[in-house]
Design an enzyme around this catalytic site. Structure first.
Site, mmCIF file in Angstrom:
data_model
loop_
_atom_site.group_PDB
_atom_site.id
_atom_site.type_symbol
_atom_site.label_atom_id
_atom_site.label_comp_id
_atom_site.label_asym_id
_atom_site.label_seq_id
_atom_site.Cartn_x
_atom_site.Cartn_y
_atom_site.Cartn_z
ATOM 1 N N GLU A 183 -8.213 45.091 39.205
ATOM 2 C CA GLU A 183 -8.335 43.719 39.544
ATOM 3 C C GLU A 183 -8.889 43.055 41.248
ATOM 4 O OE1 GLU A 183 -3.926 43.030 41.190
ATOM 5 O OE2 GLU A 183 -3.492 44.396 39.398
ATOM 6 N N GLU A 365 -0.416 48.099 34.414
ATOM 7 C CA GLU A 365 0.047 47.923 36.059
ATOM 8 C C GLU A 365 1.474 47.005 35.336
ATOM 9 O OE1 GLU A 365 -1.330 47.161 39.546
ATOM 10 O OE2 GLU A 365 -2.779 48.260 39.358
#
Length: 458
Positions: A183, A365
């Site tokens: 990320e 995720e």
């Protein structure tokens, strides 16, 4: 062709969560964690400090003044934690390496004790028949590198590539799938725009320089790792992708949504998969950041180095208004920013295929926090998490049915853990952790998920 389940799993005490959807043969189920959130042992065995150690030590940055110094003590309890993964039937485990545990200053001599921890962890996974998926960077920049400019300094991208090559050379034979950066957008937005994450800056001009240097680091790492990895090893990035929708039917909302999507998704997807930055975003960024002046010859060619897969992390949709602000349209979880919208999972997976090709995808995720508490019977009942996963698994199943090349699904998270600026207030795990005793207690969602895995159906 996907078929229905012969004997679909049920969530005790009712079977209302059973949808009868069978996943493809060989589909992989797992869970994910990150080093700073679970390992603890912050000052043990030669580990150097990271920006998160510094951030947590700064008064007022983390709820209740909490830190990851101990976290859930995975550094010492890793064997028992791997036993839990095995008992639940997972065949894949995604974790991250702490850069400063292996290279205390981010560069220089290797800390052998830190490297040996990951050797033990990988050996333990293989002994249990669990396939490792390893992330090289999950936000924990070594503090020493940060003090030399961190991600604002182009040199950090090259130091990351050196670290990636080292880890690949030392551990490559044991890891089939590598993820470079986790990320990068969150580092940009939370670490350099809002300042709610380490390093806690609020500097829009620097934020998008950081974006470029992280993407450069990704490309350099891909190139640096290849010579050290055996045939068949795969490398890719882990991106949190947010489907963006107009908040209404106005032309203004539609125009703003395109730009918002550029900042949320295309700014990271385009350079990795097209070796170019989106022109509309670059024109907008130029109003407040010198990002473009930091892009050197061949940078985009490096960033666009071929990858083998994309790790997708999905949590929430975004609804954009005509003035460029956002609104909420769906119920939220305990995390104030998270709208619960399973359709967004389908939309982002199919969008990646439509716009970037038939890339192998893995979900690394997806999850939510719920108000978990230990009941009088010694159990933790979390029906909200079961419903959330049921509906998101169904959305992923529909994407597969429509041709998306989705190979695996890793829920967030294996364990309750240190949740960044929220400290220990939010519980995201399948496994409840009593932080005072470090006792692990599988929640009802863990038992339900184990049933899904066993049947390969939801």
């Amino acid at each position: 062709m996907l078929t229905s389940c012969d004997d679909p799993p049920s969530a005790e005490p009712s079977d209302e969560t059973s949808l009868g959807l069978r996943f493809p043969k060989g589909f992989v189920w797992g869970a994910a964690t990150s080093a700073y959130q679970i390992e603890g042992a912050a000052g043990i065995d030669g580990r150097g400090p990271s920006v998160w150690d510094t951030f947590c030590a700064t008064p007022g940055k983390v709820r209740n003044g909490q830190t990851g110094d101990v976290a859930v003590d995975h550094y010492h309890r890793w064997s028992d934690d791997l036993d839990l993964i095995k008992q639940l039937g997972m065949s894949s485990y995604r974790f991250s390496v702490s850069w400063s545990r292996v290279l205390p200053d981010g560069v220089g001599p290797v800390n052998q004790r830190g490297l040996d921890f990951y050797r033990r962890l990988l050996a333990g996974l293989h002994e249990r028949g669990i396939s490792p998926m390893v992330t090289l960077y999950h936000w924990d920049t070594p503090q020493a590198l940060h003090e030399e400019g961190g991600w604002e300094n182009r040199d950090t991208a090259y130091r990351f590539a050196d670290y990636a090559a080292l880890i690949a050379a030392e551990l490559g034979d044991s890891v089939p799938v590598w993820l470079t950066l986790n990320e990068p957008k969150t580092v940009v937005q939370n670490g350099y725009l809002t300042g709610v994450h380490a390093p806690g800056h609020k500097d829009p001009a620097a934020a998008y320089v950081v974006a470029h240097h992280q993407l450069l680091a990704h490309g350099l790492a891909v190139q640096a790792m290849r010579p050290h990895l055996p045939a068949g090893s795969r490398i890719g990035p882990a991106l949190n992708l947010h489907p963006c929708y107009p908040a209404d039917n106005s032309e203004g909302a539609q125009e703003q949504t395109i730009l918002y999507d550029g900042y949320e998704n295309r700014l990271y997807l385009d350079p990795i998969f097209r070796a170019s930055y989106p022109a509309d975003v670059m024109a907008d960024v130029a109003r407040f950041s010198p990002m473009a002046s930091y892009i050197q010859t061949d940078d985009l060619k490096i960033i666009g180095s071929p990858v083998d897969l994309l790790a997708v992390q999905y949590y929430t949709p975004i609804y954009v208004t005509a003035d460029g602000s956002t609104i909420f349209k769906h119920p939220t979880s305990q995390a104030f920013w998270q709208q619960i919208y399973p359709q967004g999972m389908y939309d982002i997976l199919t969008r990646v295929k439509r716009d970037y090709g038939n890339i192998p995808l893995t979900i690394t995720e997806n999850g939510l926090p719920t108000p978990d508490a230990l009941g009088g019977d010694g159990m933790v009942d979390d029906p909200g998490r079961i419903a959330f996963f049921r509906d998101h698994f169904a959305a992923a199943h529909r994407a597969i049915s429509d041709g998306v090349n989705l190979e695996s699904y890793h829920v967030w998270s294996l364990l309750d853990n240190f949740e960044w600026q929220e400290g220990y207030d939010e519980r995201w795990g399948l496994i409840y952790v009593d932080y005072a005793s470090q006792r692990r207690i599988p929640k009802r969602s863990a038992r339900w998920y184990s049933g899904v895995i066993s049947a390969n159906c939801v």
